[in-house]
Design an enzyme around this catalytic site. Sequence first.
Site, PDB file in Angstrom:
ATOM      1  CG  HIS A  66       2.553  -5.469  14.970  1.00 25.12           C
ATOM      2  ND1 HIS A  66       3.012  -6.713  14.606  1.00 25.12           N
ATOM      3  CD2 HIS A  66       3.591  -4.617  14.761  1.00 25.12           C
ATOM      4  CE1 HIS A  66       4.265  -6.631  14.214  1.00 25.12           C
ATOM      5  NE2 HIS A  66       4.645  -5.366  14.290  1.00 25.12           N
ATOM      6  CD  GLU A  69       3.004  -1.072  11.478  1.00 29.12           C
ATOM      7  OE1 GLU A  69       4.113  -1.096  10.911  1.00 29.12           O
ATOM      8  OE2 GLU A  69       2.857  -1.131  12.715  1.00 29.12           O
ATOM      9  CG  HIS A  70       3.718  -6.280   9.630  1.00 27.14           C
ATOM     10  ND1 HIS A  70       4.826  -7.063   9.464  1.00 27.14           N
ATOM     11  CD2 HIS A  70       3.991  -5.462  10.685  1.00 27.14           C
ATOM     12  CE1 HIS A  70       5.732  -6.748  10.379  1.00 27.14           C
ATOM     13  NE2 HIS A  70       5.244  -5.785  11.128  1.00 27.14           N
ATOM     14  CD  GLU A 142       8.031  -7.407  14.181  1.00 29.93           C
ATOM     15  OE1 GLU A 142       7.500  -6.551  14.940  1.00 29.93           O
ATOM     16  OE2 GLU A 142       7.752  -7.506  12.970  1.00 29.93           O
TER      17      GLU A 142
END
Length: 425
Positions: A66, A69-70, A142
Amino acid sequence: MMKSKEYRKIGETVYEGVLPNGLTVIVIPKPDFKEGYAVFATSYGGACRRFKLNGVWYDTPAGVAHFLEHKMFDMPDGDNALSTLSKNGAQPNAFTSGDTTAYYFDCSTGFEENLRMLLRFVSTPYFTEESVAKEQGIIGQEIGMGDDDPYRCAYYSLLKLLYEHNPMRDEVAGTAESIAEITADTLYACHAAFYNPTNMVLCVAGDFDPQRIYEIALEELGSMEGSKPEVDFGEAESAFPLESYTESRMEVSAPQFFIGAKVTPVLKGKELFRQKIVSQLALRTLFGASGKFYNSLYSRGLLSRDYGYETDYAAGTATIIFEGESKDPQAVLQEIKSAVAGVRENGLDKELFERIRKASFGSRLRGLESFDTLCLSHMDGCFEGYDPLDSFETLENIDIRECESFLTEYLADDRLAMSVVLPLK
Protein backbone atom coordinates in the site's frame (compact mmCIF):
# COMPACT_ATOMS: atom_id res chain seq x y z
CA MET A 1 3.25 -10.78 -31.31
CA MET A 2 -0.42 -10.73 -30.39
CA LYS A 3 -2.70 -13.71 -30.89
CA SER A 4 -6.47 -13.40 -31.09
CA LYS A 5 -9.24 -15.50 -29.56
CA GLU A 6 -12.81 -15.10 -30.81
CA TYR A 7 -15.93 -15.56 -28.70
CA ARG A 8 -18.57 -15.76 -31.39
CA LYS A 9 -21.55 -16.29 -29.09
CA ILE A 10 -20.95 -12.96 -27.36
CA GLY A 11 -19.31 -11.09 -30.24
CA GLU A 12 -15.99 -10.42 -28.54
CA THR A 13 -12.37 -10.84 -29.62
CA VAL A 14 -9.45 -10.69 -27.18
CA TYR A 15 -5.80 -10.33 -28.16
CA GLU A 16 -3.00 -11.55 -25.93
CA GLY A 17 0.77 -11.51 -26.24
CA VAL A 18 3.80 -11.90 -24.00
CA LEU A 19 6.83 -9.65 -24.29
CA PRO A 20 10.25 -11.36 -24.44
CA ASN A 21 10.77 -10.33 -20.79
CA GLY A 22 7.59 -12.10 -19.67
CA LEU A 23 5.04 -9.26 -19.42
CA THR A 24 1.53 -10.30 -20.47
CA VAL A 25 -0.30 -7.78 -22.68
CA ILE A 26 -4.07 -8.15 -23.20
CA VAL A 27 -6.09 -5.95 -25.55
CA ILE A 28 -9.88 -6.00 -25.92
CA PRO A 29 -10.79 -4.03 -29.08
CA LYS A 30 -13.93 -1.87 -28.87
CA PRO A 31 -14.47 -0.40 -32.35
CA ASP A 32 -16.09 3.03 -32.60
CA PHE A 33 -15.79 3.80 -28.88
CA LYS A 34 -14.07 7.07 -27.96
CA GLU A 35 -13.21 5.94 -24.45
CA GLY A 36 -10.05 4.00 -23.67
CA TYR A 37 -9.11 2.22 -20.47
CA ALA A 38 -5.82 0.71 -19.30
CA VAL A 39 -4.72 -1.09 -16.15
CA PHE A 40 -1.13 -2.00 -15.33
CA ALA A 41 -1.02 -4.36 -12.36
CA THR A 42 1.30 -6.48 -10.28
CA SER A 43 0.47 -9.66 -8.39
CA TYR A 44 1.51 -8.01 -5.13
CA GLY A 45 -0.69 -6.88 -2.28
CA GLY A 46 -0.93 -6.37 1.44
CA ALA A 47 -0.70 -10.05 2.30
CA CYS A 48 2.51 -10.61 0.29
CA ARG A 49 4.80 -9.87 3.20
CA ARG A 50 7.03 -12.94 3.20
CA PHE A 51 8.60 -13.96 -0.10
CA LYS A 52 11.52 -15.81 -1.64
CA LEU A 53 13.55 -14.37 -4.50
CA ASN A 54 16.61 -16.01 -6.04
CA GLY A 55 16.70 -18.56 -3.21
CA VAL A 56 16.58 -16.01 -0.36
CA TRP A 57 13.60 -15.47 1.97
CA TYR A 58 12.57 -11.93 2.93
CA ASP A 59 10.19 -10.69 5.62
CA THR A 60 8.70 -7.21 5.29
CA PRO A 61 6.49 -5.05 7.53
CA ALA A 62 2.74 -4.87 7.07
CA GLY A 63 1.69 -2.10 4.70
CA VAL A 64 4.58 -2.03 2.20
CA ALA A 65 2.44 -2.78 -0.88
CA HIS A 66 0.00 0.00 0.00
CA PHE A 67 2.90 2.36 0.79
CA LEU A 68 4.41 1.64 -2.61
CA GLU A 69 1.12 2.43 -4.31
CA HIS A 70 1.15 5.87 -2.69
CA LYS A 71 4.77 6.60 -3.62
CA MET A 72 4.86 5.31 -7.20
CA PHE A 73 3.30 8.48 -8.62
CA ASP A 74 6.43 10.49 -7.66
CA MET A 75 8.84 10.84 -10.58
CA PRO A 76 12.62 11.50 -10.41
CA ASP A 77 12.22 14.84 -12.25
CA GLY A 78 9.93 16.14 -9.53
CA ASP A 79 6.70 15.68 -11.47
CA ASN A 80 3.73 13.77 -10.11
CA ALA A 81 2.30 11.24 -12.57
CA LEU A 82 -1.19 11.64 -11.13
CA SER A 83 -1.19 15.36 -11.95
CA THR A 84 0.38 14.82 -15.36
CA LEU A 85 -2.24 12.27 -16.38
CA SER A 86 -5.06 14.46 -15.11
CA LYS A 87 -3.76 17.46 -17.07
CA ASN A 88 -3.71 15.27 -20.17
CA GLY A 89 -7.41 14.46 -19.87
CA ALA A 90 -7.12 11.12 -18.08
CA GLN A 91 -8.85 10.01 -14.90
CA PRO A 92 -6.15 8.00 -13.09
CA ASN A 93 -6.27 6.04 -9.87
CA ALA A 94 -4.86 2.98 -8.12
CA PHE A 95 -5.77 0.40 -5.49
CA THR A 96 -4.08 -2.22 -3.32
CA SER A 97 -5.85 -5.39 -2.21
CA GLY A 98 -4.62 -8.45 -0.38
CA ASP A 99 -2.71 -9.78 -3.38
CA THR A 100 -2.84 -7.14 -6.14
CA THR A 101 -1.76 -3.56 -6.78
CA ALA A 102 -3.26 -1.94 -9.87
CA TYR A 103 -2.73 1.43 -11.56
CA TYR A 104 -5.29 2.51 -14.13
CA PHE A 105 -6.82 5.37 -16.09
CA ASP A 106 -9.54 6.07 -18.62
CA CYS A 107 -9.65 8.88 -21.16
CA SER A 108 -11.24 9.90 -24.45
CA THR A 109 -8.21 11.76 -25.89
CA GLY A 110 -4.44 11.39 -25.66
CA PHE A 111 -4.58 7.68 -24.91
CA GLU A 112 -1.15 6.73 -26.25
CA GLU A 113 0.60 9.50 -24.33
CA ASN A 114 -1.26 8.54 -21.17
CA LEU A 115 -0.44 4.87 -21.65
CA ARG A 116 3.25 5.64 -21.96
CA MET A 117 3.10 7.72 -18.77
CA LEU A 118 1.35 4.86 -16.94
CA LEU A 119 4.01 2.36 -17.98
CA ARG A 120 6.84 4.75 -17.13
CA PHE A 121 5.82 5.80 -13.65
CA VAL A 122 4.84 2.33 -12.49
CA SER A 123 8.20 0.95 -13.69
CA THR A 124 10.29 3.86 -12.33
CA PRO A 125 10.85 3.70 -8.57
CA TYR A 126 11.99 6.90 -6.92
CA PHE A 127 12.12 7.21 -3.14
CA THR A 128 14.08 9.32 -0.68
CA GLU A 129 14.20 9.04 3.08
CA GLU A 130 12.58 12.50 3.28
CA SER A 131 9.67 11.57 1.02
CA VAL A 132 9.21 8.26 2.86
CA ALA A 133 9.06 10.05 6.21
CA LYS A 134 6.47 12.48 4.84
CA GLU A 135 4.36 9.63 3.49
CA GLN A 136 4.54 7.82 6.85
CA GLY A 137 2.75 10.79 8.36
CA ILE A 138 0.08 10.82 5.65
CA ILE A 139 -0.58 7.08 5.80
CA GLY A 140 -0.47 7.20 9.59
CA GLN A 141 -3.36 9.66 9.51
CA GLU A 142 -5.21 7.38 7.09
CA ILE A 143 -4.73 4.44 9.46
CA GLY A 144 -5.95 6.54 12.39
CA MET A 145 -9.11 7.47 10.49
CA GLY A 146 -9.65 3.79 9.71
CA ASP A 147 -9.46 2.95 13.40
CA ASP A 148 -12.56 5.10 13.88
CA ASP A 149 -14.46 3.45 11.01
CA PRO A 150 -17.02 0.92 12.35
CA TYR A 151 -17.15 -0.88 8.99
CA ARG A 152 -13.39 -1.51 8.88
CA CYS A 153 -13.34 -2.39 12.57
CA ALA A 154 -16.02 -5.05 12.15
CA TYR A 155 -14.51 -6.38 8.91
CA TYR A 156 -10.98 -6.92 10.21
CA SER A 157 -12.30 -8.23 13.52
CA LEU A 158 -14.11 -10.91 11.52
CA LEU A 159 -10.95 -11.83 9.60
CA LYS A 160 -9.07 -12.18 12.89
CA LEU A 161 -11.79 -14.55 14.09
CA LEU A 162 -11.42 -16.67 10.96
CA TYR A 163 -7.69 -16.65 10.17
CA GLU A 164 -4.79 -17.54 12.43
CA HIS A 165 -1.81 -17.36 10.07
CA ASN A 166 -2.71 -15.75 6.73
CA PRO A 167 -1.75 -12.04 6.57
CA MET A 168 -5.21 -11.33 5.14
CA ARG A 169 -6.20 -10.96 8.79
CA ASP A 170 -4.20 -7.72 8.96
CA GLU A 171 -5.07 -4.37 7.40
CA VAL A 172 -3.65 -3.75 3.93
CA ALA A 173 -2.40 -0.33 5.05
CA GLY A 174 -0.56 -1.83 8.04
CA THR A 175 -0.33 -0.19 11.44
CA ALA A 176 1.34 2.96 12.68
CA GLU A 177 4.08 0.74 14.13
CA SER A 178 4.63 -1.36 10.99
CA ILE A 179 4.84 1.55 8.54
CA ALA A 180 7.41 3.20 10.83
CA GLU A 181 9.74 0.32 9.88
CA ILE A 182 9.48 1.07 6.13
CA THR A 183 12.50 2.74 4.55
CA ALA A 184 13.42 3.77 1.02
CA ASP A 185 15.52 0.60 0.79
CA THR A 186 12.46 -1.49 1.74
CA LEU A 187 10.46 0.08 -1.08
CA TYR A 188 13.22 -0.34 -3.66
CA ALA A 189 13.65 -4.00 -2.70
CA CYS A 190 9.93 -4.82 -2.90
CA HIS A 191 9.55 -2.91 -6.17
CA ALA A 192 12.43 -4.90 -7.68
CA ALA A 193 10.91 -8.16 -6.46
CA PHE A 194 7.28 -7.67 -7.48
CA TYR A 195 7.18 -4.90 -10.11
CA ASN A 196 8.93 -7.03 -12.67
CA PRO A 197 7.42 -8.12 -16.01
CA THR A 198 6.98 -11.81 -15.12
CA ASN A 199 4.74 -10.76 -12.22
CA MET A 200 2.67 -8.12 -14.06
CA VAL A 201 -0.03 -7.66 -16.67
CA LEU A 202 -1.11 -4.78 -18.90
CA CYS A 203 -4.73 -4.84 -20.05
CA VAL A 204 -6.28 -2.30 -22.43
CA ALA A 205 -9.81 -1.86 -23.79
CA GLY A 206 -10.87 0.56 -26.53
CA ASP A 207 -10.71 1.27 -30.24
CA PHE A 208 -7.01 0.45 -30.61
CA ASP A 209 -4.76 -1.69 -32.77
CA PRO A 210 -3.65 -4.55 -30.47
CA GLN A 211 -0.25 -4.81 -32.15
CA ARG A 212 0.35 -1.09 -31.58
CA ILE A 213 -0.36 -1.50 -27.84
CA TYR A 214 2.10 -4.42 -27.76
CA GLU A 215 4.75 -2.30 -29.49
CA ILE A 216 4.28 0.59 -27.05
CA ALA A 217 4.70 -1.81 -24.12
CA LEU A 218 7.82 -3.24 -25.72
CA GLU A 219 9.28 0.22 -26.30
CA GLU A 220 8.64 1.37 -22.74
CA LEU A 221 9.28 -1.85 -20.81
CA GLY A 222 11.43 -4.03 -23.06
CA SER A 223 14.56 -3.48 -20.97
CA MET A 224 12.87 -4.55 -17.72
CA GLU A 225 13.85 -7.94 -16.33
CA GLY A 226 13.13 -10.00 -13.25
CA SER A 227 12.18 -13.34 -11.76
CA LYS A 228 8.80 -14.15 -10.29
CA PRO A 229 8.97 -14.23 -6.46
CA GLU A 230 7.50 -17.04 -4.38
CA VAL A 231 5.10 -15.79 -1.69
CA ASP A 232 4.44 -17.51 1.65
CA PHE A 233 1.02 -16.77 3.16
CA GLY A 234 1.69 -18.78 6.30
CA GLU A 235 0.68 -22.18 7.61
CA ALA A 236 -2.39 -23.97 6.31
CA GLU A 237 -5.56 -22.76 8.00
CA SER A 238 -8.14 -24.86 9.78
CA ALA A 239 -11.53 -25.11 8.15
CA PHE A 240 -13.03 -23.66 11.35
CA PRO A 241 -12.73 -20.20 12.91
CA LEU A 242 -10.42 -19.52 15.84
CA GLU A 243 -13.37 -18.01 17.70
CA SER A 244 -16.99 -17.56 16.72
CA TYR A 245 -17.85 -14.11 18.12
CA THR A 246 -16.45 -10.73 18.99
CA GLU A 247 -18.01 -7.35 19.65
CA SER A 248 -16.95 -3.77 20.25
CA ARG A 249 -18.68 -0.47 20.86
CA MET A 250 -18.38 2.61 18.67
CA GLU A 251 -20.42 5.63 17.66
CA VAL A 252 -23.00 3.93 15.45
CA SER A 253 -26.75 4.47 15.32
CA ALA A 254 -27.52 0.74 15.09
CA PRO A 255 -25.51 -2.49 15.42
CA GLN A 256 -23.25 -3.29 12.45
CA PHE A 257 -22.41 -6.94 11.74
CA PHE A 258 -20.06 -9.03 9.64
CA ILE A 259 -20.75 -12.76 9.46
CA GLY A 260 -18.30 -15.02 7.65
CA ALA A 261 -16.89 -18.44 6.95
CA LYS A 262 -13.79 -19.80 5.25
CA VAL A 263 -13.95 -21.60 1.92
CA THR A 264 -11.23 -24.01 0.86
CA PRO A 265 -10.29 -22.42 -2.47
CA VAL A 266 -9.16 -24.24 -5.58
CA LEU A 267 -5.75 -22.65 -6.05
CA LYS A 268 -5.60 -21.91 -9.78
CA GLY A 269 -7.16 -22.23 -13.19
CA LYS A 270 -10.54 -23.19 -14.58
CA GLU A 271 -11.64 -25.03 -11.44
CA LEU A 272 -10.98 -21.92 -9.34
CA PHE A 273 -13.08 -19.87 -11.75
CA ARG A 274 -15.86 -22.44 -11.62
CA GLN A 275 -15.84 -22.36 -7.82
CA LYS A 276 -16.13 -18.56 -7.92
CA ILE A 277 -19.19 -18.76 -10.18
CA VAL A 278 -20.76 -21.53 -8.07
CA SER A 279 -20.35 -19.38 -4.97
CA GLN A 280 -21.98 -16.38 -6.69
CA LEU A 281 -24.96 -18.41 -7.91
CA ALA A 282 -25.40 -20.20 -4.59
CA LEU A 283 -25.31 -17.08 -2.43
CA ARG A 284 -27.54 -15.07 -4.74
CA THR A 285 -30.13 -17.84 -4.94
CA LEU A 286 -30.40 -18.30 -1.17
CA PHE A 287 -29.55 -14.84 0.18
CA GLY A 288 -30.24 -12.43 -2.69
CA ALA A 289 -32.78 -9.61 -2.78
CA SER A 290 -35.31 -11.69 -4.74
CA GLY A 291 -35.32 -14.61 -2.28
CA LYS A 292 -37.36 -15.42 0.82
CA PHE A 293 -34.44 -14.95 3.22
CA TYR A 294 -33.86 -11.28 2.56
CA ASN A 295 -37.49 -10.31 2.09
CA SER A 296 -38.55 -12.04 5.29
CA LEU A 297 -35.83 -10.40 7.38
CA TYR A 298 -36.39 -7.02 5.73
CA SER A 299 -40.14 -7.09 6.43
CA ARG A 300 -39.43 -7.95 10.10
CA GLY A 301 -36.91 -5.12 10.46
CA LEU A 302 -33.93 -7.46 10.93
CA LEU A 303 -32.20 -6.27 7.77
CA SER A 304 -32.09 -2.90 6.06
CA ARG A 305 -31.21 -2.06 2.48
CA ASP A 306 -27.64 -1.69 3.74
CA TYR A 307 -27.02 -5.43 3.37
CA GLY A 308 -24.56 -7.32 1.21
CA TYR A 309 -22.84 -10.65 0.69
CA GLU A 310 -19.92 -11.97 -1.34
CA THR A 311 -17.15 -14.53 -1.50
CA ASP A 312 -13.85 -12.69 -1.42
CA TYR A 313 -10.92 -14.53 -3.04
CA ALA A 314 -7.43 -13.23 -2.23
CA ALA A 315 -3.97 -14.40 -1.14
CA GLY A 316 -4.77 -18.09 -1.08
CA THR A 317 -8.02 -17.56 0.84
CA ALA A 318 -11.71 -17.44 0.05
CA THR A 319 -14.10 -15.93 2.56
CA ILE A 320 -17.90 -15.82 2.49
CA ILE A 321 -18.98 -12.52 4.03
CA PHE A 322 -22.39 -11.13 4.99
CA GLU A 323 -22.51 -7.55 6.20
CA GLY A 324 -25.13 -5.05 7.17
CA GLU A 325 -27.03 -3.26 9.89
CA SER A 326 -29.54 -4.97 12.18
CA LYS A 327 -31.29 -4.34 15.45
CA ASP A 328 -30.57 -7.99 16.31
CA PRO A 329 -27.43 -9.45 14.63
CA GLN A 330 -27.78 -12.71 16.57
CA ALA A 331 -31.18 -13.23 14.99
CA VAL A 332 -29.66 -12.68 11.53
CA LEU A 333 -27.01 -15.30 12.29
CA GLN A 334 -29.69 -17.79 13.35
CA GLU A 335 -31.69 -17.08 10.19
CA ILE A 336 -28.60 -17.79 8.06
CA LYS A 337 -28.15 -21.10 9.86
CA SER A 338 -31.82 -21.91 9.40
CA ALA A 339 -31.71 -21.09 5.68
CA VAL A 340 -28.72 -23.40 5.16
CA ALA A 341 -30.46 -26.14 7.15
CA GLY A 342 -33.40 -25.76 4.75
CA VAL A 343 -31.08 -26.32 1.79
CA ARG A 344 -29.64 -29.37 3.49
CA GLU A 345 -33.14 -30.80 3.93
CA ASN A 346 -34.99 -29.63 0.81
CA GLY A 347 -32.41 -28.21 -1.59
CA LEU A 348 -32.53 -24.83 -3.32
CA ASP A 349 -35.58 -23.43 -5.08
CA LYS A 350 -35.07 -24.76 -8.62
CA GLU A 351 -37.19 -22.12 -10.33
CA LEU A 352 -35.41 -19.30 -8.53
CA PHE A 353 -32.02 -20.87 -9.27
CA GLU A 354 -32.74 -20.83 -13.02
CA ARG A 355 -33.87 -17.19 -12.85
CA ILE A 356 -30.67 -16.30 -11.02
CA ARG A 357 -28.59 -18.15 -13.61
CA LYS A 358 -30.27 -16.19 -16.44
CA ALA A 359 -29.89 -12.92 -14.54
CA SER A 360 -26.19 -13.62 -14.00
CA PHE A 361 -25.79 -14.35 -17.70
CA GLY A 362 -27.46 -11.04 -18.51
CA SER A 363 -25.39 -9.01 -16.06
CA ARG A 364 -22.19 -10.49 -17.50
CA LEU A 365 -23.33 -9.55 -21.01
CA ARG A 366 -23.92 -5.97 -19.84
CA GLY A 367 -20.48 -6.03 -18.23
CA LEU A 368 -18.93 -6.40 -21.67
CA GLU A 369 -19.67 -2.70 -22.21
CA SER A 370 -17.88 -1.74 -18.98
CA PHE A 371 -14.22 -1.30 -19.89
CA ASP A 372 -12.98 -1.31 -16.30
CA THR A 373 -14.93 -4.47 -15.47
CA LEU A 374 -13.55 -6.18 -18.58
CA CYS A 375 -9.94 -5.22 -17.92
CA LEU A 376 -9.96 -5.96 -14.19
CA SER A 377 -11.57 -9.36 -14.76
CA HIS A 378 -8.86 -10.19 -17.32
CA MET A 379 -6.24 -8.98 -14.85
CA ASP A 380 -7.57 -11.42 -12.24
CA GLY A 381 -7.78 -14.19 -14.82
CA CYS A 382 -4.17 -13.63 -15.89
CA PHE A 383 -2.89 -13.86 -12.31
CA GLU A 384 -5.07 -16.86 -11.44
CA GLY A 385 -4.86 -18.85 -14.66
CA TYR A 386 -8.33 -18.67 -16.19
CA ASP A 387 -10.22 -16.91 -18.97
CA PRO A 388 -13.00 -14.67 -17.57
CA LEU A 389 -15.00 -14.85 -20.81
CA ASP A 390 -15.40 -18.59 -20.26
CA SER A 391 -17.98 -17.60 -17.62
CA PHE A 392 -20.85 -17.80 -20.12
CA GLU A 393 -20.12 -21.42 -20.97
CA THR A 394 -19.43 -22.26 -17.33
CA LEU A 395 -22.74 -20.77 -16.21
CA GLU A 396 -24.62 -23.09 -18.55
CA ASN A 397 -22.89 -26.17 -17.13
CA ILE A 398 -23.24 -25.59 -13.38
CA ASP A 399 -25.68 -27.95 -11.70
CA ILE A 400 -27.88 -26.83 -8.82
CA ARG A 401 -26.42 -29.61 -6.67
CA GLU A 402 -22.98 -27.96 -6.85
CA CYS A 403 -24.47 -24.84 -5.33
CA GLU A 404 -26.31 -26.79 -2.65
CA SER A 405 -23.12 -28.60 -1.67
CA PHE A 406 -21.21 -25.31 -1.54
CA LEU A 407 -23.73 -23.80 0.87
CA THR A 408 -24.13 -26.78 3.16
CA GLU A 409 -20.39 -27.46 3.40
CA TYR A 410 -19.00 -23.97 3.86
CA LEU A 411 -21.88 -22.42 5.80
CA ALA A 412 -22.23 -25.23 8.33
CA ASP A 413 -23.00 -23.92 11.82
CA ASP A 414 -19.54 -24.63 13.25
CA ARG A 415 -17.82 -22.75 10.41
CA LEU A 416 -19.56 -19.42 10.99
CA ALA A 417 -18.14 -16.48 12.93
CA MET A 418 -19.60 -13.05 13.64
CA SER A 419 -18.13 -9.64 14.43
CA VAL A 420 -20.46 -6.93 15.75
CA VAL A 421 -20.06 -3.22 16.45
CA LEU A 422 -22.66 -2.02 18.96
CA PRO A 423 -23.70 1.56 19.75
CA LEU A 424 -21.92 3.21 22.67
CA LYS A 425 -25.20 3.69 24.52
